[in-house]
Design an enzyme around this catalytic site. Structure first.
Site, PDB file in Angstrom:
ATOM      1  N   HIS A 172      -8.481  -1.542  -2.865  1.00  0.00           N
ATOM      2  CA  HIS A 172      -7.125  -1.478  -3.420  1.00  0.00           C
ATOM      3  C   HIS A 172      -6.777  -2.768  -4.151  1.00  0.00           C
ATOM      4  O   HIS A 172      -6.251  -2.742  -5.260  1.00  0.00           O
ATOM      5  CB  HIS A 172      -6.103  -1.242  -2.302  1.00  0.00           C
ATOM      6  CG  HIS A 172      -6.248   0.083  -1.639  1.00  0.00           C
ATOM      7  ND1 HIS A 172      -6.542   1.225  -2.332  1.00  0.00           N
ATOM      8  CD2 HIS A 172      -6.140   0.448  -0.336  1.00  0.00           C
ATOM      9  CE1 HIS A 172      -6.610   2.256  -1.494  1.00  0.00           C
ATOM     10  NE2 HIS A 172      -6.371   1.802  -0.277  1.00  0.00           N
ATOM     11  N   HIS A 231       0.825  -1.215   0.000  1.00  0.00           N
ATOM     12  CA  HIS A 231       0.000   0.000   0.000  1.00  0.00           C
ATOM     13  C   HIS A 231       0.856   1.260   0.000  1.00  0.00           C
ATOM     14  O   HIS A 231       0.601   2.209  -0.721  1.00  0.00           O
ATOM     15  CB  HIS A 231      -0.941   0.017   1.197  1.00  0.00           C
ATOM     16  CG  HIS A 231      -1.862   1.196   1.196  1.00  0.00           C
ATOM     17  ND1 HIS A 231      -1.472   2.443   1.633  1.00  0.00           N
ATOM     18  CD2 HIS A 231      -3.118   1.318   0.750  1.00  0.00           C
ATOM     19  CE1 HIS A 231      -2.482   3.282   1.462  1.00  0.00           C
ATOM     20  NE2 HIS A 231      -3.493   2.634   0.941  1.00  0.00           N
TER      21      HIS A 231
END
Lengths: 129, 129
Positions: free
Chosen positions: B77, B9
């Protein structure tokens, strides 16, 4: 009785929290007789909280609780927030052994798991040809 | 040449990004000859970006790139952002095989790794007595 408490960050996205709960259910089955109870708790944004999760273990009869942070990196949450919350409950229950083990990202087996995950897809794809 | 690209991330905390880079270096060693290159990239907040990470693999000579999401749950995501970025680069390089494998949290071995991590601490503690 020994309890395993998987501690996740918690998400605004309910499905992500449910995913942790489902993983915990699978973990309970996989653990077999190794733990009297296997549960999860969340640092924020989902229930139960970490103190409530520890409380439930104690009420279920745990005299030993292993807290396992379901985190990939050692940020402030892992280094400070989780230990602080655990220490508060440890003071409340000094006769219960509560240990926070190193977070998942620090596990010895993480490299092999990553490589296996990268390879598994190739194997699945080759099997479909 | 086959490349492995670990996609994280990214964090506002530089140490967390460095931790991913260090893990990638360890992964490179562990992978041995299985991959011609092993690198990491970040969805946001750190460099290189995912497109830049894929670009570097291609420039290094990769004709096969395995993109492995270093995530524990299947949020937006994992489900949308990473695949979209990869697809853009795939269109740019149609002759390169770029596959996004399932995210780490979905790995078959995650339960065993969690149980081993919970147990390893107990073993270390017993060994110290």
């Amino acid at each position: 009785m020994k309890s395993l408490l998987l501690v996740a960050h918690g998400s605004r996205r309910p499905q992500s929290n449910d995913e942790v709960r489902a993983l915990t259910a699978d973990l309970r089955v996989r653990a077999g007789a190794a733990y009297g109870s296997v549960a999860c708790a969340f640092l924020e944004l989902a229930e139960p909280s970490i103190p409530d999760g520890i409380e439930a273990c104690v009420q279920a009869g745990a005299n030993e609780i292993v807290v396992l942070p379901f985190f990939l990196s050692a940020g402030r949450h892992v280094a400070e927030d989780v230990p602080q919350l655990v220490q508060q409950k440890q003071r409340q229950y000094p006769h219960v052994s509560i240990d926070v083990v190193p977070y998942l990202g620090a596990a010895d087996g993480i490299l092999d798991l990553l490589l296996a995950q990268a390879e598994s897809f190739g194997k699945a794809r080759r099997a479909c040809r």
